[in-house]
Design a protein around this motif. Sequence first.
Motif, PDB file in Angstrom:
ATOM      1  N   LEU A 230      48.236  14.099 -22.926  1.00 12.61           N
ATOM      2  CA  LEU A 230      47.849  13.599 -22.218  1.00 12.61           C
ATOM      3  C   LEU A 230      46.761  12.625 -22.017  1.00 12.61           C
ATOM      4  O   LEU A 230      45.185  12.686 -22.497  1.00 12.61           O
ATOM      5  CB  LEU A 230      47.777  14.753 -20.573  1.00 12.61           C
ATOM      6  CG  LEU A 230      47.424  13.592 -19.201  1.00 12.61           C
ATOM      7  CD1 LEU A 230      49.168  13.696 -18.391  1.00 12.61           C
ATOM      8  CD2 LEU A 230      47.139  15.498 -18.430  1.00 12.61           C
ATOM      9  N   GLU A 231      47.202  11.556 -21.697  1.00 11.96           N
ATOM     10  CA  GLU A 231      45.991  10.441 -20.964  1.00 11.96           C
ATOM     11  C   GLU A 231      45.293  10.182 -22.638  1.00 11.96           C
ATOM     12  O   GLU A 231      44.184  10.101 -22.527  1.00 11.96           O
ATOM     13  CB  GLU A 231      45.222  11.031 -19.814  1.00 11.96           C
ATOM     14  CG  GLU A 231      46.043  11.080 -19.279  1.00 11.96           C
ATOM     15  CD  GLU A 231      44.742  10.887 -17.630  1.00 11.96           C
ATOM     16  OE1 GLU A 231      43.752  11.189 -18.095  1.00 11.96           O
ATOM     17  OE2 GLU A 231      45.861  11.499 -16.507  1.00 11.96           O
ATOM     18  N   ASN A 232      46.419   9.678 -23.350  1.00 14.16           N
ATOM     19  CA  ASN A 232      45.536   9.362 -25.226  1.00 14.16           C
ATOM     20  C   ASN A 232      44.824  10.890 -25.804  1.00 14.16           C
ATOM     21  O   ASN A 232      43.396  10.836 -25.874  1.00 14.16           O
ATOM     22  CB  ASN A 232      45.053   8.718 -25.429  1.00 14.16           C
ATOM     23  CG  ASN A 232      44.934   8.084 -26.553  1.00 14.16           C
ATOM     24  OD1 ASN A 232      45.905   7.562 -27.276  1.00 14.16           O
ATOM     25  ND2 ASN A 232      43.460   6.614 -27.015  1.00 14.16           N
ATOM     26  N   ALA A 233      45.273  12.641 -25.167  1.00  9.03           N
ATOM     27  CA  ALA A 233      44.750  13.340 -25.742  1.00  9.03           C
ATOM     28  C   ALA A 233      44.564  14.471 -25.819  1.00  9.03           C
ATOM     29  O   ALA A 233      46.439  14.337 -25.106  1.00  9.03           O
ATOM     30  CB  ALA A 233      42.989  13.430 -24.987  1.00  9.03           C
ATOM     31  N   VAL A 234      44.152  15.553 -26.452  1.00 11.01           N
ATOM     32  CA  VAL A 234      45.063  16.750 -26.655  1.00 11.01           C
ATOM     33  C   VAL A 234      43.610  17.727 -25.449  1.00 11.01           C
ATOM     34  O   VAL A 234      43.019  17.648 -26.044  1.00 11.01           O
ATOM     35  CB  VAL A 234      44.786  17.769 -27.930  1.00 11.01           C
ATOM     36  CG1 VAL A 234      45.230  18.592 -28.351  1.00 11.01           C
ATOM     37  CG2 VAL A 234      45.921  16.153 -28.921  1.00 11.01           C
ATOM     38  N   TRP A 235      44.983  18.135 -24.807  1.00 15.35           N
ATOM     39  CA  TRP A 235      44.119  18.985 -24.206  1.00 15.35           C
ATOM     40  C   TRP A 235      44.476  21.164 -24.238  1.00 15.35           C
ATOM     41  O   TRP A 235      45.414  21.012 -24.653  1.00 15.35           O
ATOM     42  CB  TRP A 235      44.119  18.805 -22.673  1.00 15.35           C
ATOM     43  CG  TRP A 235      44.013  17.308 -22.224  1.00 15.35           C
ATOM     44  CD1 TRP A 235      45.047  15.786 -22.641  1.00 15.35           C
ATOM     45  CD2 TRP A 235      42.878  16.952 -21.928  1.00 15.35           C
ATOM     46  NE1 TRP A 235      43.986  14.998 -21.822  1.00 15.35           N
ATOM     47  CE2 TRP A 235      42.801  15.468 -21.040  1.00 15.35           C
ATOM     48  CE3 TRP A 235      41.141  17.556 -20.396  1.00 15.35           C
ATOM     49  CZ2 TRP A 235      41.868  15.111 -20.675  1.00 15.35           C
ATOM     50  CZ3 TRP A 235      40.859  17.274 -19.741  1.00 15.35           C
ATOM     51  CH2 TRP A 235      40.669  15.655 -20.030  1.00 15.35           C
ATOM     52  N   ALA A 236      43.866  21.646 -23.360  1.00 13.50           N
ATOM     53  CA  ALA A 236      44.002  22.563 -23.680  1.00 13.50           C
ATOM     54  C   ALA A 236      43.685  23.550 -22.018  1.00 13.50           C
ATOM     55  O   ALA A 236      42.895  22.808 -21.400  1.00 13.50           O
ATOM     56  CB  ALA A 236      43.098  23.898 -24.780  1.00 13.50           C
TER      57      ALA A 236
ATOM     58  N   PRO B 289      41.532  22.933 -17.709  1.00 16.28           N
ATOM     59  CA  PRO B 289      41.741  21.538 -17.949  1.00 16.28           C
ATOM     60  C   PRO B 289      40.853  21.398 -18.977  1.00 16.28           C
ATOM     61  O   PRO B 289      39.495  21.369 -18.934  1.00 16.28           O
ATOM     62  CB  PRO B 289      42.738  20.450 -18.001  1.00 16.28           C
ATOM     63  CG  PRO B 289      43.426  20.959 -16.706  1.00 16.28           C
ATOM     64  CD  PRO B 289      41.937  21.537 -16.035  1.00 16.28           C
ATOM     65  N   ARG B 290      41.046  21.193 -20.944  1.00 19.06           N
ATOM     66  CA  ARG B 290      39.455  21.327 -21.768  1.00 19.06           C
ATOM     67  C   ARG B 290      40.261  20.245 -22.807  1.00 19.06           C
ATOM     68  O   ARG B 290      40.868  20.388 -22.812  1.00 19.06           O
ATOM     69  CB  ARG B 290      39.218  22.606 -21.624  1.00 19.06           C
ATOM     70  CG  ARG B 290      37.546  22.525 -23.397  1.00 19.06           C
ATOM     71  CD  ARG B 290      37.304  23.512 -23.400  1.00 19.06           C
ATOM     72  NE  ARG B 290      38.209  24.564 -23.929  1.00 19.06           N
ATOM     73  CZ  ARG B 290      38.479  24.789 -25.276  1.00 19.06           C
ATOM     74  NH1 ARG B 290      37.255  23.931 -26.022  1.00 19.06           N
ATOM     75  NH2 ARG B 290      39.617  25.146 -25.779  1.00 19.06           N
ATOM     76  N   GLN B 291      39.415  18.960 -22.425  1.00 22.18           N
ATOM     77  CA  GLN B 291      39.737  18.298 -23.573  1.00 22.18           C
ATOM     78  C   GLN B 291      39.335  18.814 -25.238  1.00 22.18           C
ATOM     79  O   GLN B 291      38.520  19.131 -25.355  1.00 22.18           O
ATOM     80  CB  GLN B 291      39.201  16.271 -23.130  1.00 22.18           C
ATOM     81  CG  GLN B 291      39.677  15.545 -24.950  1.00 22.18           C
ATOM     82  CD  GLN B 291      39.015  13.913 -24.311  1.00 22.18           C
ATOM     83  OE1 GLN B 291      39.446  13.820 -23.457  1.00 22.18           O
ATOM     84  NE2 GLN B 291      38.531  13.422 -25.627  1.00 22.18           N
ATOM     85  N   LEU B 292      40.216  18.282 -26.545  1.00 18.78           N
ATOM     86  CA  LEU B 292      39.905  19.427 -27.022  1.00 18.78           C
ATOM     87  C   LEU B 292      39.738  17.434 -28.361  1.00 18.78           C
ATOM     88  O   LEU B 292      39.264  17.662 -29.321  1.00 18.78           O
ATOM     89  CB  LEU B 292      41.728  19.952 -28.227  1.00 18.78           C
ATOM     90  CG  LEU B 292      42.062  21.042 -27.017  1.00 18.78           C
ATOM     91  CD1 LEU B 292      42.584  21.886 -28.177  1.00 18.78           C
ATOM     92  CD2 LEU B 292      40.099  21.910 -26.779  1.00 18.78           C
ATOM     93  N   VAL B 293      40.866  16.788 -28.514  1.00 20.93           N
ATOM     94  CA  VAL B 293      40.532  15.868 -29.580  1.00 20.93           C
ATOM     95  C   VAL B 293      41.203  14.741 -28.582  1.00 20.93           C
ATOM     96  O   VAL B 293      42.311  14.521 -28.239  1.00 20.93           O
ATOM     97  CB  VAL B 293      41.428  15.477 -30.708  1.00 20.93           C
ATOM     98  CG1 VAL B 293      41.286  14.646 -31.751  1.00 20.93           C
ATOM     99  CG2 VAL B 293      41.206  17.528 -31.596  1.00 20.93           C
ATOM    100  N   GLY B 294      39.891  13.450 -28.756  1.00 19.88           N
ATOM    101  CA  GLY B 294      41.016  12.078 -27.853  1.00 19.88           C
ATOM    102  C   GLY B 294      41.177  11.111 -29.438  1.00 19.88           C
ATOM    103  O   GLY B 294      41.486  11.511 -30.098  1.00 19.88           O
ATOM    104  N   GLY B 295      41.717  10.456 -28.699  1.00 18.41           N
ATOM    105  CA  GLY B 295      42.887   9.275 -28.880  1.00 18.41           C
ATOM    106  C   GLY B 295      43.612   9.678 -30.163  1.00 18.41           C
ATOM    107  O   GLY B 295      44.409   9.329 -30.937  1.00 18.41           O
ATOM    108  N   ALA B 296      44.499  11.658 -29.039  1.00 19.99           N
ATOM    109  CA  ALA B 296      45.502  11.881 -29.928  1.00 19.99           C
ATOM    110  C   ALA B 296      46.777  12.363 -29.338  1.00 19.99           C
ATOM    111  O   ALA B 296      46.398  12.076 -27.685  1.00 19.99           O
ATOM    112  CB  ALA B 296      44.740  13.371 -30.409  1.00 19.99           C
ATOM    113  N   ALA B 297      47.655  12.661 -30.016  1.00 16.10           N
ATOM    114  CA  ALA B 297      48.969  13.477 -28.970  1.00 16.10           C
ATOM    115  C   ALA B 297      49.642  14.417 -30.305  1.00 16.10           C
ATOM    116  O   ALA B 297      49.195  14.238 -31.511  1.00 16.10           O
ATOM    117  CB  ALA B 297      50.054  12.337 -28.750  1.00 16.10           C
TER     118      ALA B 297
END
Length: 314
Positions: A285-291, A300-308
């Motif tokens: 979501l929104e150019n990042a991987v979330w948990a 929600p917690r962002q794990l990796v930015g610039g990712a899908a």
Amino acid sequence: MKKLVLALAGTALLVAAAVAYTVASRHDTAEAGPAAQLTLAPGQLFFRDTASGRVGAVPLADPGAKPQLSGLKCDRFAVAGQTAVCLVVQPGTLPAVTDVLVLDGRLGVRHTETLPGTPSRARVSPDGKRVYWTLFVTGDSYAQTGFSTRAGLYEVDTGRLVKTIEELPVFVGGKRYFAADVNYWGITFAPDGNRFYATLGSKGTTYLVEADYGRYRGKALRENVECPSLSPDGKRVAFKKKVGEGVWRLSVLDLASLAETELAETRSVDDQALWQDDHTVLYGLENAVWAVPADGSGAPRQLVGGAASPAVTG
């Protein structure tokens, strides 16, 4: 028989996302550094680097670590066991053509299928014996939007290819369902490699279908379920529920009681979620991987930015 994608707004959004993936995957990757020699070792979070299209990985225990990027470019990526699948659009093809790359534990190509369409979803069965995908295709005469879907699979151990499951016999309300506009997308398999779930769309309605692969027949469990993802214990399905035009909420469905739990992610999520374990759901979501916790608690917690396209190795 050709079939129709029903959620028109969802189709447009998913197609736009797929096109964006395709464009990104053609970018120059020199600034990303040399390619890492990644393997499907346990304890990793894989993802698609959205700037370069390359498949990367970080430790699940430390997702904030500097990512390692492989030389492999994909528009969608998934793993399970010692098998991975990479969907990548062939450049310059109109209508679009996708290579389905079946990969081994060292991300080497062991088999390739070339199919019409643009990547939408990809998964590998928990035992690593089947890979499956959803592609957007064009040209179906019934498709008012111009786009339809094809959900197919490949048996790694036998080499059998099922280009589409759209002829799967399905029962809705106890009666065999027939319609010219049936579409399937978002396949997810149980640990036994036989029971699977998928979205069936027809006449403006989406259904969660539970199917038996060996008997090749299924039944609708309930409405308004898209892109199901089966939990590791095989008891729950994470899915996106349509709550407005072009708006979806992540929820979890208990398969025994059909009780539904909305997750703490309040933004619209147009993705096939992934279970990190029995307690945590991942998504792009929104150019990042979330948990987010699978029980509706937390945040929600962002794990990796610039990712899908997250994928995890157990």
